[in-house]
Design an enzyme around this catalytic site. Structure first.
Site, PDB file in Angstrom:
ATOM      1  N   ASP A  91       7.511  -5.226  32.403  1.00 40.30           N
ATOM      2  CA  ASP A  91       8.008  -6.014  33.523  1.00 40.30           C
ATOM      3  C   ASP A  91       7.297  -5.618  34.827  1.00 40.30           C
ATOM      4  OD1 ASP A  91      10.174  -7.843  34.484  1.00 40.30           O
ATOM      5  OD2 ASP A  91      10.686  -6.093  35.695  1.00 40.30           O
ATOM      6  N   GLU A 121       3.443  -8.014  32.648  1.00 35.18           N
ATOM      7  CA  GLU A 121       3.785  -9.216  33.424  1.00 35.18           C
ATOM      8  C   GLU A 121       3.015  -9.182  34.747  1.00 35.18           C
ATOM      9  OE1 GLU A 121       7.625 -11.362  35.530  1.00 35.18           O
ATOM     10  OE2 GLU A 121       7.355  -9.203  35.653  1.00 35.18           O
TER      11      GLU A 121
END
Ligand SMILES: [Ca+2]
Ligand SMILES: [Ca+2]
Length: 620
Positions: free
Chosen positions: A332, A361
């Site tokens: 993330d 990400e």
């Protein structure tokens, strides 16, 4: 993770010393470990009331207690262990002693590693990932919907901010559905404990790194989930958040030291500008704000240059792979992390699990910005990130532009053509995860203004393009909505709850149009599954002409031609221009309809993409 998805509740800057009384020996983490890891070093974090006032006694053959670290907060000790390969699996006491008091004992286990085939096997361009937000997919166990000892209680399916009751059992109950769709890997948004008071369902504010959220299941159930997936030929990706932690976790509410997180005099958020990480003209303060500013009031920004934090995070991630056998990690908010630590992290993880796949990400705005974060790009950096792949949002935008826009040098299909040409920026662009939407963005059907032809064209490109394709749950049954707010793209999968009016998991519960969508995706996904040209084949693309864009995926076994008419009018194309890949083939098979197509005259309805498998030419 998008920056605007949470409540922003003011909290004072974090200070040391928990207000609540903690037990004398509250926990030791990792709570067990294994013999025979590639790195023999292990750092245990011990939390307990004034535990630093005690001595540590550890005697076990093959294990050496190398150092005991006391830190600012006397509720912590950090123990440096060396676990030699000669150690036998077993359990031994770690004693915390103090004159005149009874010793506290933690029975530590060293387990035997599970080296069965199929564990930590990696997710590659041969796979098709299906992203699920577990709270919103299916409620397979109503008994775990709410717990009195957790901060957010109850479920409320009418509120997009509340928990809805979905769980790991719910996913396990529908593996056949996913298998039938053609999926080969499942990515769950974080299923780790998020014991926060509000909007905890999204999972990006961890409060216990070693515990599956009880509302999703147990650690044991998660392990069973991975094993069941593996037995069905499905892989599992775990979503990790290095960058921040929920403020209610014990290492945040009672921090080991002030430098555990990035401290600011008053709440200071990130500037959310990834460019500041790579900008050669950057203001140092801008870069610091990007990397050390907080994502949200309730998400403390981890100080990843602190070696204790590094060990805590890295060991936790390794622990989950060895414990459950998962196949890949999605990272993330990658650009917000400390770059040097993330590079070290990737090397440490790969040293233990060489096949494990990792993608970060990167919600950024150009191919160059994305590529900057990937493995092999050392320009202006002096080090390698060792990050194999990223989430290719730039390709997503280019596919939408190709379908929604009008052809031009850099518009319409011209954009897609140009973005793919920029693959020279990557060491290997096929390691990028490609997608049309996820839990942080508008659903693809809505971006395409609910035009079913455009929907099919987008799916055709996603499932034939280079990279690791990822679907978002419900796209195959035409779930829609713009992400305003996020909750609208996180609706429940109809049929996942007892008593739901419709059950979209079955053909009978779907409308005619939804079945058409499901069958279209399923047909292409299952075709992709048996077509190496689409998995690992080369890509050749051609300069668009008259709004027609053509690319090929090919290997020794097959050649697949994808031809897209981006104009608003029907056109006819001849394949002659593509002689380099067509060779002497005269006909192709439409992969969706199974009809033969004459390559001299290909009828192309407006905004339609055809996926054609070339049939071998007749040689005389
Ligand atoms: Ca449940
Ligand atoms: Ca950060």
């Amino acid at each position: 993770m998008k920056k605007n998805l949470l409540f922003t509740i003011c909290c004072a800057m974090l200070a040391l010393g928990a207000s609540a009384q903690i037990p004398a020996l509250e926990r030791v983490e990792p709570m067990f470990w294994w013999v025979g890891m590639s790195n023999p070093n292990l750092q245990l974090i011990v939390h307990g009331n004034n535990i630093a006032a005690r001595n540590v006694v550890l005697n076990y053959p093959g294990v050496k207690l190398k150092a005991v670290h006391k830190v600012e907060n006397s509720n912590y000790l950090f123990l440096d262990l060396e676990v030699f390969s000669s150690a036998s699996p077993g359990t031994f006491p770690i004693k915390f002693t103090k004159a005149g008091e009874k010793a506290l004992v933690y029975n530590y286990s060293l387990k035997k590693r599970d080296k069965s085939a199929g564990r930590a096997q990696g997710v590659t361009s041969k796979d098709l990932i299906y992203l699920i937000m577990p709270d919103r997919f299916s409620n397979g166990d109503e008994s775990n919907d709410s717990f009195d000892n957790m901060r957010e209680k109850g479920i409320n399916r009418d509120s997009m901010y509340s928990r809805h009751g979905g769980d790991i059992q719910g996913v396990m109950n529908h593996l056949d559905y996913l298998k039938n769709l053609g999926v080969t890997a499942i990515w769950l948004t974080p299923e780790i404990e998020n014991d926060e008071p509000h909007a905890s369902y999204h999972g990006y504010a961890v409060t216990d790194y070693y515990k599956i959220d009880p509302r999703y299941g147990t650690n044991e159930l998660y392990k069973q989930f991975v094993e069941k997936c593996h037995s069905m030929g499905l892989k599992v990706i775990k979503d990790l958040v290095h960058n921040h932690a929920g403020t209610e976790g014990y290492t945040i509410s009672d921090m080991p030291m002030k430098s555990w997180v990035h401290q600011w005099p008053t709440y200071t958020k990130s500037n959310f500008r990834d460019a500041a990480v790579m900008d050669p003209h950057v203001s140092p303060m801008d870069r610091k704000l990007m990397q050390d500013g907080w994502f949200d009031h309730r998400m403390a920004d981890m100080n990843e240059s602190n070696p204790y934090v590094q060990n805590f995070l890295t060991q936790n991630h390794i622990w989950w792979v060895e414990y459950a056998g998962i196949d890949g990690f999605r990272l993330d908010t990658y650009p917000y992390n400390d770059p040097a630590y993330m590079a070290k992290w990737a090397q440490d993880v790969k040293a233990e699990f060489p096949k494990l796949s990792i993608f970060g990400e990167t919600l950024v705005w150009s191919a160059a910005n994305q590529a900057f974060f990937t493995q092999g790009n050392t320009v202006n950096r002096g080090f390698d990130t060792h990050l194999p792949g990223i989430t290719d949002g730039v390709l997503k935008d280019a596919i939408f532009e190709a379908i929604n826009g009008n052809d031009g040098w850099t518009d319409g299909v011209g954009r897609l053509y140009s973005v793919l040409a920029q693959d020279f920026l990557y060491q290997d662009a096929t390691r990028n995860t490609i997608f049309l939407d996820n839990h942080d963005m508008s659903r693809m059907l809505s971006v395409l203004k609910e035009d079913f032809t455009k929907y099919k064209s987008a799916m055709a490109m996603l499932l034939t393009m280079r990279g690791v394709p990822q679907l978002y749950y419900g796209d195959e049954i035409l779930m829609k909505n713009l992400s305003d707010p996020d909750g609208l793209v996180r609706e429940d999968f109809a049929g996942g709850w007892k008593g739901d009016k419709d059950n979209k998991f079955t053909a009978d519960g779907r409308t005619k149009r939804e079945n058409e969508a499901f069958n279209y995706v399923s047909k292409l996904a299952n075709y992709r599954k048996v077509t190496t040209a689409l998995q690992t084949g080369k890509l050749m693309q051609y300069v668009p002409e008259k709004g027609i864009y053509v690319y090929f995926r090919y290997d020794a076994a097959k050649t697949v031609m994808v031809i897209f008419n981006s104009s608003e009018k029907e056109q006819t194309a001849s394949a002659e221009r593509y002689f380099e890949r067509i060779g002497d083939a005269k006909k192709a098979r439409n992969v969706i309809t199974d009809e033969d197509v004459d390559l001299k005259q290909i009828a192309l309805p407006a905004k339609t993409a055809l996926v054609l498998e070339l049939l071998p030419g007749i040689t005389h």
